[in-house]
Design a protein around this motif. Structure first.
Motif, PDB file in Angstrom:
ATOM      1  N   GLY A 146    -111.849   2.731  10.368  1.00 60.11           N
ATOM      2  CA  GLY A 146    -111.737   3.427   8.985  1.00 60.11           C
ATOM      3  C   GLY A 146    -111.153   4.704   9.174  1.00 60.11           C
ATOM      4  O   GLY A 146    -110.130   5.094   9.934  1.00 60.11           O
ATOM      5  N   ALA A 147    -111.661   5.476   8.030  1.00 60.31           N
ATOM      6  CA  ALA A 147    -111.115   6.862   7.875  1.00 60.31           C
ATOM      7  C   ALA A 147    -112.112   7.917   8.465  1.00 60.31           C
ATOM      8  O   ALA A 147    -113.120   7.948   8.131  1.00 60.31           O
TER       9      ALA A 147
ATOM     10  N   ARG B 255    -107.421  17.234   7.547  1.00 61.15           N
ATOM     11  CA  ARG B 255    -106.918  16.242   7.557  1.00 61.15           C
ATOM     12  C   ARG B 255    -107.709  15.030   7.853  1.00 61.15           C
ATOM     13  O   ARG B 255    -108.674  15.120   8.089  1.00 61.15           O
ATOM     14  N   THR B 256    -106.809  13.590   7.825  1.00 54.20           N
ATOM     15  CA  THR B 256    -107.704  12.504   7.950  1.00 54.20           C
ATOM     16  C   THR B 256    -107.014  11.618   9.082  1.00 54.20           C
ATOM     17  O   THR B 256    -105.860  11.614   9.237  1.00 54.20           O
TER      18      THR B 256
ATOM     19  N   VAL C  85    -104.447   6.580  13.970  1.00 53.41           N
ATOM     20  CA  VAL C  85    -103.230   7.310  13.242  1.00 53.41           C
ATOM     21  C   VAL C  85    -103.852   8.642  12.712  1.00 53.41           C
ATOM     22  O   VAL C  85    -104.468   8.744  11.544  1.00 53.41           O
ATOM     23  N   PRO C  86    -103.687   9.835  13.460  1.00 48.84           N
ATOM     24  CA  PRO C  86    -104.129  11.079  12.954  1.00 48.84           C
ATOM     25  C   PRO C  86    -103.322  11.937  11.854  1.00 48.84           C
ATOM     26  O   PRO C  86    -101.964  11.503  11.398  1.00 48.84           O
TER      27      PRO C  86
ATOM     28  N   HIS D 203    -103.073  12.975   0.383  1.00 46.44           N
ATOM     29  CA  HIS D 203    -102.273  12.073  -0.414  1.00 46.44           C
ATOM     30  C   HIS D 203    -101.417  10.978   0.222  1.00 46.44           C
ATOM     31  O   HIS D 203    -101.103  10.192  -0.576  1.00 46.44           O
ATOM     32  N   ARG D 204    -101.587  10.905   1.543  1.00 46.88           N
ATOM     33  CA  ARG D 204    -100.952   9.921   2.325  1.00 46.88           C
ATOM     34  C   ARG D 204    -101.930   8.764   2.868  1.00 46.88           C
ATOM     35  O   ARG D 204    -101.495   7.970   3.360  1.00 46.88           O
ATOM     36  N   VAL D 205    -103.143   8.971   2.700  1.00 48.90           N
ATOM     37  CA  VAL D 205    -103.911   8.171   3.230  1.00 48.90           C
ATOM     38  C   VAL D 205    -104.206   6.849   3.002  1.00 48.90           C
ATOM     39  O   VAL D 205    -103.946   5.822   3.595  1.00 48.90           O
TER      40      VAL D 205
END
Ligand code: SF4
Length: 390
Positions: A249-250, A257-258, A294-295, A300-302
């Motif tokens: 997950g996230a 950042r995510t 994927v770091p 806004h891109r997640v």
């Protein structure tokens, strides 16, 4: 908690290990198989693109994620190894031909980005460089595994011969065969200690006949190797239990950042998926749970990144059966297999008919059960009479 180190009788191996490498390939039923070591599972986007192109041009079009965070290419022509070697070397993925099979290094997932006492990525680089710089260490068995754990306890229990475990931001424990040896170091000295322990393992292995593949196979292996390395001593401490599944997950990183962590079903990453991943981040991390981190995604891109990856089959749902199902190569890759276990496991997952109520399970085409994860796992093994669940 992890059980304390115990004496193990020496196990005389009658053959040398035959772990494949990128150059020393293994001949499988579907062609040559090459295993590319990826220390710490850390790959730049450029390296991932090179691997995707190699899978497309030279292999069967996919990369296989292994339980050690490495990658395999299958279906290679016998004459493809030199070309693969050239491509890997140019991408910095083959720093030492003599050491390529022993560069097995697991690092904590998300290290340096979210959680953990410290960032072990510099340890990965330094340990790998030290390993490759010492000609003697080319003599390690191909089964050798180092674990570099930032204190979250995710990789220490995964069967490493030698490991570092951060007890805090300023103290590191040397682990041997997955348990605390009691030997301590400051973070800045930790890689030197791990390299000394790796040499000590090799020396003790030689002293005990030179046939063991793993430190745990040596008589009193952890104690005897610990006695060979310098450094302050402390009372060994219990280490955290190894998680059954990895993160998914996230995750919000320390910098705001995510990081997305997605599971790749059965570890088969298509070349197009690899290219997609490479376009999302400058660096990705492969994990031993056959997932990819994927770091460094801005907020806004997640969502778009997750949707794009999900469309290709990458799993972000913690309840997905793909977090609990693994399989060996099976047919057509392995001549010993009695079934196409990957297709059968996929069909069972898709139809909600996984055996044992979908609990953690490993499907195998024969009794060897290659790739079986550590710990409690239900075995689903092909037999002439169908699958046997035990
Ligand atoms: S478990 Fe058996 S069928 Fe599966 S890859 Fe290993 S040898 Fe082949």
């Amino acid at each position: 908690m992890t059980s304390p180190a115990v004496s193990s009788p020496a196990v005389p191996r009658v053959r040398v290990d035959a772990c494949p490498g990128a150059l020393q390939t293994h001949t499988a039923a579907d062609g040559e198989l090459a295993r590319v070591r990826v220390p710490g599972g850390l790959l730049t986007s450029g390296q991932l693109r090179v691997l995707a192109a190699a899978a497309r041009d030279l292999g069967d079009g996919a990369l296989e994620l292994t339980s050690r965070g490495n990658l395999q290419l299958r279906g290679l022509a016998p004459e493809a190894a030199p070309e693969l070697g050239r491509r890997l070397a140019a991408a910095g993925l083959l720093p030492s031909e003599s050491h390529e099979r022993v560069r097995n290094v697991l690092a904590s997932a998300l290290t340096g980005r979210a959680g953990g006492h410290l960032d072990v990525r510099p340890w990965v680089t330094a340990f790998d460089a030290g390993l490759c710089a010492d000609p003697a260490l080319a003599g390690l068995p191909g089964r050798f595994l180092a674990t570099l754990d930032d204190g979250r306890g995710d990789v220490t229990g995964l069967g490493g011969d030698v490991g570092l475990f951060a007890l805090g931001p300023d103290a590191v424990a040397l682990t041997l065969a997955g348990v605390d040896s009691g030997v301590r170091a400051a973070p800045s000295d930790a890689v030197g200690l791990a390299l000394a322990a790796t040499l000590a393992f090799l020396a003790e292995r030689t002293a005990q006949g030179g046939t063991a593949w793993r430190l745990a196979e040596l008589t009193d292996g952890p104690a005897r190797v610990a006695a060979r390395v310098p450094g302050p001593r402390a009372t060994p401490v219990p280490l955290p239990p190894t998680p059954v599944t990895g993160p998914v997950g996230a995750d919000v990183q320390a910098d705001g950042r995510t990081a997305l962590v997605g599971v790749v079903p059965l570890g088969r990453l298509g070349a197009a998926q690899a290219d997609l991943l490479a376009g999302l981040a400058d660096e990705v991390q492969l994990t031993p749970w056959r997932s990819v981190v994927v770091p460094d995604l801005d907020e806004h891109r997640v969502d778009d990144a997750a949707v794009d990856l999900h469309r290709t089959g990458v799993v972000f749902d913690a309840d997905s059966p793909w977090l609990r199902v693994t399989a060996c190569a099976g047919r057509p890759g392995c001549a010993k297999s009695l079934a196409d276990v990957r297709a059968d496991a996929a069909a069972a997952a898709a139809t909600g008919t996984l055996p044992a109520d979908g609990t953690r399970q490993h499907w195998a085409g024969c009794e060897r059960r290659c790739g079986r994860p550590r710990g409690d796992v239900v075995d689903v093994v092909a037999s002439p009479a169908g699958y046997r669940v035990s």
